[in-house]
Write a protein that holds these residues in place. Sequence first.
Motif, PDB file in Angstrom:
ATOM      1  N   PRO A   1      -8.639  -4.709 -17.288  1.00 52.94           N
ATOM      2  CA  PRO A   1      -8.235  -5.348 -16.028  1.00 52.94           C
ATOM      3  C   PRO A   1      -7.389  -4.413 -15.156  1.00 52.94           C
ATOM      4  O   PRO A   1      -6.756  -3.499 -15.675  1.00 52.94           O
ATOM      5  CB  PRO A   1      -7.425  -6.556 -16.489  1.00 52.94           C
ATOM      6  N   GLU A   2      -7.418  -4.672 -13.844  1.00 52.15           N
ATOM      7  CA  GLU A   2      -6.603  -3.870 -12.916  1.00 52.15           C
ATOM      8  C   GLU A   2      -5.166  -4.367 -12.986  1.00 52.15           C
ATOM      9  O   GLU A   2      -4.934  -5.572 -13.082  1.00 52.15           O
ATOM     10  CB  GLU A   2      -7.060  -4.105 -11.467  1.00 52.15           C
ATOM     11  N   ILE A   3      -4.221  -3.434 -12.885  1.00 48.89           N
ATOM     12  CA  ILE A   3      -2.826  -3.874 -12.794  1.00 48.89           C
ATOM     13  C   ILE A   3      -2.540  -4.099 -11.310  1.00 48.89           C
ATOM     14  O   ILE A   3      -2.691  -3.199 -10.492  1.00 48.89           O
ATOM     15  CB  ILE A   3      -1.862  -2.830 -13.374  1.00 48.89           C
ATOM     16  N   VAL A   4      -2.207  -5.327 -10.984  1.00 45.81           N
ATOM     17  CA  VAL A   4      -1.967  -5.664  -9.581  1.00 45.81           C
ATOM     18  C   VAL A   4      -0.479  -5.915  -9.391  1.00 45.81           C
ATOM     19  O   VAL A   4       0.120  -6.704 -10.117  1.00 45.81           O
ATOM     20  CB  VAL A   4      -2.770  -6.932  -9.196  1.00 45.81           C
ATOM     21  N   LYS A   5       0.103  -5.193  -8.437  1.00 45.82           N
ATOM     22  CA  LYS A   5       1.517  -5.403  -8.154  1.00 45.82           C
ATOM     23  C   LYS A   5       1.606  -5.581  -6.648  1.00 45.82           C
ATOM     24  O   LYS A   5       1.432  -4.625  -5.897  1.00 45.82           O
ATOM     25  CB  LYS A   5       2.301  -4.161  -8.593  1.00 45.82           C
ATOM     26  N   GLU A   6       1.808  -6.793  -6.204  1.00 46.86           N
ATOM     27  CA  GLU A   6       1.750  -7.025  -4.761  1.00 46.86           C
ATOM     28  C   GLU A   6       2.427  -8.343  -4.403  1.00 46.86           C
ATOM     29  O   GLU A   6       2.767  -9.149  -5.265  1.00 46.86           O
ATOM     30  CB  GLU A   6       0.280  -7.032  -4.289  1.00 46.86           C
TER      31      GLU A   6
END
Length: 475
Positions: A151-156
């Motif tokens: 999975p993509e690491i999403v930080k937003e």
Amino acid sequence: MNKKFYITTPIYYVNDKPHVGSAYTTIAADVLARFYRARGDEVFFLTGVAEHGSKIAASAEKAGKEPEEFVDEMAPKFKSAWKKLNISNDDFIRTTEPRHEKAVEKFFIKLKESGKLYEKDYEGLYCVGHEAFVKQSDLVDGVCPEHKTKPEIVKEKNWFFKLSEYGEILTKKIKSDELIIAPDERKNEVLSFISQGLEDIAVSRQNAKFALPLPWDKNQTIYVWLDELFNYCSAICYGEDVREFHRFWPADLHLVGKDIIKFHCVIWPALLLAIGEEIPRKVFAHGFFTSGGAKMSKSLGNVLDPVELAEKYCVDAVRYFLLREVPFGQDGDVSEEKLAARYQSDLANGLGNLLQRTISMINKYKIRISKSETNEEKPETNIKILNLIEELKFDQALTEIWKVIAELNQFIDQSKPWELAKSDSGKLVEVLSEVHRSLSNLVTPISYFMPETADKMKHQLETLKPEPLFPRIEK
Ligand code: MSP
């Protein structure tokens, strides 16, 4: 007054052509739509495709195409597959259509007005295959076990929906069957999930690819699952025509696969409550197919193509097989070998042979079948069959029909019309008229499952011109 019946299928991702799983849900919905229409209800049967989001954008890129061009090529594959499978949908919605995009915008504005949205910084793992945030505990060796991707690491910064506030009210509505979830196993699964405590969910992403902008914050895009769920409302003119919308809303039945019940039984009703709309009456989740005992996958080469099968065997063979082979609601195994076996035994040797021998003998022995002999009243077995269809027990309904077929074949074998022709012409007329009448009575129940076959049966029973219903398949 006739009732309305609004039935939907999930809208399928256009990242690949339709497969036997999407055909399954769609055929089941079609059987119900035909059944309720025949009962005189005002039916609206919706299906469609999901075209937004990172998953589709990635498939387009892989195909070397712009997403717009890619979805325009893929959507017709679904339309033509459903046409081939004789699906009687009243509408087909694509999430890139302006009617849908406009409605989703209105939905989001309503949602914001509800006070149930807020902004927060978020860090999480996003699985593009699922189009959903996943937890570390969902992963096996750091990858999604279903999609085999990291999975993509999403930080937003995202907008969130206060789903956590809805646990109690949803539990109440589900327990009281105001929202019916079937089969029971799925209802319990949803209740147990809710009882563990609901977490708020992100409803926007920071500029996800090929997604709709958030109306009040153009740096954010609408989370595709919310965009997709709303198709059930946008297709019936939400925000455009209030009367038309309320003619069909709430949905009477969302048919889905068991993989997407949390979206349909938790998130979706909570969102509807937030915007002040009624929740669906029922969600039914069917099981998953495996093929040759394994998960269907391209690399294993066991993916069944419903259109190819329909071309090889006939559309009704596919419709019959999928609903007969596996009890609706349970997982089960399907394969071409199993279809071929049922084609031979149930269709060609069972129904096909019965019809052909009956009509041939009526012709050969010059029996006159009078019109009045086709029974207008519903015999008891038919009522049983209709009840089973209403309960979505398709395999049992078909089993009942085929019980009658087997009994009729046996009845012919035992009565031996070829001997009666020499000894007892009165009895001969009786026997063949009885079989003709019973076959005529089966036309309607068969028509929901196998519309073409039912038409052919009706025609042959009326004109007495026998033709093989299910010819031999060239290997
Ligand atoms: N786009 C979402 C649905 C949004 S609905 C508002 C999605 N699409 S999907 O293309 O992945 O299709 C999911 C549906 O396809 C499942 O819920 C199920 O109905 C059907 N199936 C897909 N694979 C299947 C099997 N192997 N077996 C049975 N049905 C399966 O999720």
